[in-house]
Design an enzyme around this catalytic site. Structure first.
Site, short mmCIF file in Angstrom:
data_model
loop_
_atom_site.label_atom_id
_atom_site.label_comp_id
_atom_site.label_asym_id
_atom_site.label_seq_id
_atom_site.Cartn_x
_atom_site.Cartn_y
_atom_site.Cartn_z
N ASP A 153 10.00 14.79 -7.04
CA ASP A 153 8.96 13.91 -7.58
C ASP A 153 7.75 14.76 -7.95
O ASP A 153 6.69 14.68 -7.32
CB ASP A 153 8.59 12.85 -6.54
CG ASP A 153 7.67 11.78 -7.11
OD1 ASP A 153 7.38 11.81 -8.32
OD2 ASP A 153 7.22 10.90 -6.34
N CYS A 171 -12.21 1.22 -25.28
CA CYS A 171 -11.90 1.94 -24.04
C CYS A 171 -10.61 2.73 -24.19
O CYS A 171 -9.69 2.31 -24.88
CB CYS A 171 -11.79 0.93 -22.91
SG CYS A 171 -11.10 1.59 -21.39
N CYS A 213 7.08 11.09 -14.03
CA CYS A 213 6.08 10.30 -14.75
C CYS A 213 5.86 10.84 -16.16
O CYS A 213 4.94 10.42 -16.84
CB CYS A 213 4.76 10.29 -13.98
SG CYS A 213 4.03 11.94 -13.74
N GLN A 258 1.11 6.29 -5.20
CA GLN A 258 1.34 5.51 -6.41
C GLN A 258 0.38 4.32 -6.45
O GLN A 258 0.09 3.71 -5.41
CB GLN A 258 2.79 5.01 -6.43
CG GLN A 258 3.83 6.11 -6.56
CD GLN A 258 3.98 6.63 -7.98
OE1 GLN A 258 3.26 6.22 -8.89
NE2 GLN A 258 4.90 7.55 -8.17
N CYS A 276 -6.28 1.83 -21.71
CA CYS A 276 -5.01 1.22 -22.08
C CYS A 276 -4.67 1.55 -23.53
O CYS A 276 -5.56 1.76 -24.35
CB CYS A 276 -5.06 -0.30 -21.92
SG CYS A 276 -5.30 -0.86 -20.22
N GLU A 317 5.50 20.24 0.31
CA GLU A 317 4.29 19.85 -0.43
C GLU A 317 3.27 20.96 -0.32
O GLU A 317 3.13 21.58 0.74
CB GLU A 317 3.74 18.56 0.16
CG GLU A 317 2.37 18.13 -0.34
CD GLU A 317 2.35 17.87 -1.83
OE1 GLU A 317 1.44 18.40 -2.49
OE2 GLU A 317 3.24 17.15 -2.33
N CYS A 325 -12.28 -4.87 -15.44
CA CYS A 325 -11.11 -4.14 -15.95
C CYS A 325 -9.89 -4.94 -15.54
O CYS A 325 -9.62 -5.10 -14.34
CB CYS A 325 -11.06 -2.73 -15.38
SG CYS A 325 -9.59 -1.79 -15.92
#
Length: 452
Positions: A381, A81, A408, A283, A84, A333, A162
């Site tokens: 952000d 997969c 991120c 998030q 991860c 935004e 998962c």
């Protein structure tokens, strides 16, 4: 320089680092080689599967000398997969890899030599942390299956569980699969552009569970689908149908229809309640979200007399937290639906000193500043691509003395911090937060001060 390897070569290489994507990095006769699932300090054998002008990629075939932080991955599908990338690493080592990833980006891309990066803030339990699941469907062996895509592909790896998702996401996927099988709903196939069922997206929030089912067109026997979802999810509060008829690998289309329950579900963050719609960003790790946002909000050191801007505000999470510590707050935004949610969230929480504007930040913020709007402090952000230079220049022109940058993506973070440094800001602190255990992704809060 002559390239010392070619495709299908088998080589032995010493790994010296881990890349931002979680692959081991080594050099073979001076040539960079990336080997997924290899760790710094290891000697490995790799089969070369790709050769480019400046690097090669090898498939790990044997670990000759294993690093002490190597562990057996807890998920049986891990090496198949693509969800991860760090399950083969102890959690303490994952946190250090992410700290080094941020530090290296700041040095290599931003030119910030010697900046101290604090130890990554981790989780006590780094599994089952995601409150949002997104699973595609495919026909596998003549049966409807859900799962995740293999790395760098859209080939489905069928799954029954998962381990980084909440159990509700798995239950929702099983319910949708049962509905599809019972009603003859074929999964969408990207190659042939045939079929109907694309994805199921689940959110488990403090106010209940929300499910969005994505298809190419009308929803067959929606009553049966709702019945199965309600049976599988006792806390179901919202069932939404998204229509994506385009021949694309983008998950959702533009049309959302509520088929049962409410259009939004509430999430509580740091004492405030936020209404979250199917298309809104939120998030995915609620425990770490509060840590992340408190770092940004408290790091500005507000006294209650300031005017603050929250740029890329989404549904107003950081904005409304700032409102409790500032005289007034402005949220910007570009997603119209998110701005609608933000305004409703302000009313829901009794916040009267927050104002929201809808538009692209690179156009909207410079215009507001030209019209005379000034700020004492700013939070940023942005999405993974970072902030446009016009946004950063408008922040400086606004007079902001302090900046909290939430990122991120260490690469675009470093690039933007470099630009802000040219504009007169200095780094005060760098704090990585592990929002995504078992993966190579890392969130980070950087505080900057003007003129120091």
């Amino acid at each position: 320089m002559d390239i010392p390897v070619k495709k299908n070569d088998d080589i032995t290489v010493e790994i010296s680092a881990v890349s931002g994507e979680g692959a081991g990095v080594g050099r073979f006769n001076g040539f960079a080689v990336f080997v997924p699932y290899a760790l710094a300090g290891e000697t490995v054998e790799a089969h070369i599967i790709k050769v480019a002008g400046t690097y090669a990629v090898g498939k790990l075939t044997r670990v000759i000398n294993a690093a002490p932080q190597r562990i057996a991955p807890p998920c049986p599908s891990y090496y198949k997969c693509g969800g991860c990338t760090l399950q083969h690493v102890s959690y303490a080592a994952q946190l250090e890899i992410k700290r080094v990833q941020v530090r290296d980006a700041l040095e290599r891309i931003g030119g910030f030599n010697g900046v101290y990066v604090r130890p990554t803030i981790g989780m006590r339990e780094p599994l089952r942390y995601r409150n949002k699941g997104s699973f595609p469907f495919a026909c596998v062996g003549g049966e409807v299956k859900w799962g995740l895509y293999a790395a760098r592909s859209h080939r489905l790896i069928a799954a029954e569980d998962c381990i980084i998702e909440r159990s509700e996401a798995v239950a929702a996927a099983d319910a949708v699969r049962g509905w599809a099988e019972a009603n003859g709903v074929a999964p969408y196939d990207e190659e042939s552009c045939t079929g109907v069922l694309r994805h199921v997206i689940t959110r488990q929030l403090t106010g209940g569970t929300a499910v969005c089912v994505v298809t190419t067109g009308e929803l067959k026997n929606s009553a049966d689908l709702v019945k199965r979802l309600r049976a599988a999810l006792p806390e179901l509060r919202s069932a939404v149908h998204n229509i994506n008829h385009r021949d694309t690998n983008v998950i959702c289309g533009d049309e959302y229809r509520v088929i049962w329950g409410e259009p939004t579900v509430t999430q509580r963050i740091a004492g405030l309640d936020f209404e979250v719609s199917a298309e809104s960003f939120l998030q995915v790790n609620p425990l770490q979200t509060e840590k992340l946002y408190s770092l940004a909000v408290d790091g500005l050191g507000l006294s209650g007399s300031e005017t603050v801007a929250d740029i890329f505000c989404g549904i107003g999470t950081i904005t409304l937290l700032l409102a409790g510590k500032a005289r007034s707050v402005v949220g910007l935004e570009y997603v119209e639906k998110a701005i609608g949610d933000a305004k409703r969230n302000a009313v829901k929480n009794g916040v009267t000193n927050a104002k929201f504007y809808c538009g692209a930040a690179e156009k909207l913020l410079p215009r507001l500043v030209r019209e005379g709007m000034k700020f004492d402090a700013v939070t940023l952000d942005p999405p993974r691509k970072g902030a446009d230079p016009a946004v950063l220049e408008a922040v400086a022109a606004s007079g902001a003395q302090r900046i909290a940058y939430v990122s991120c993506n260490p690469a675009t973070l470093a690039r933007d911090l470099k630009h802000l440094a040219v504009l007169g800001y200095a780094i005060e602190s760098v704090q990585p937060v592990d929002m995504f255990p078992q993966t190579s992704h890392v969130e980070c809060v950087v505080l900057m001060v003007r003129g120091r």
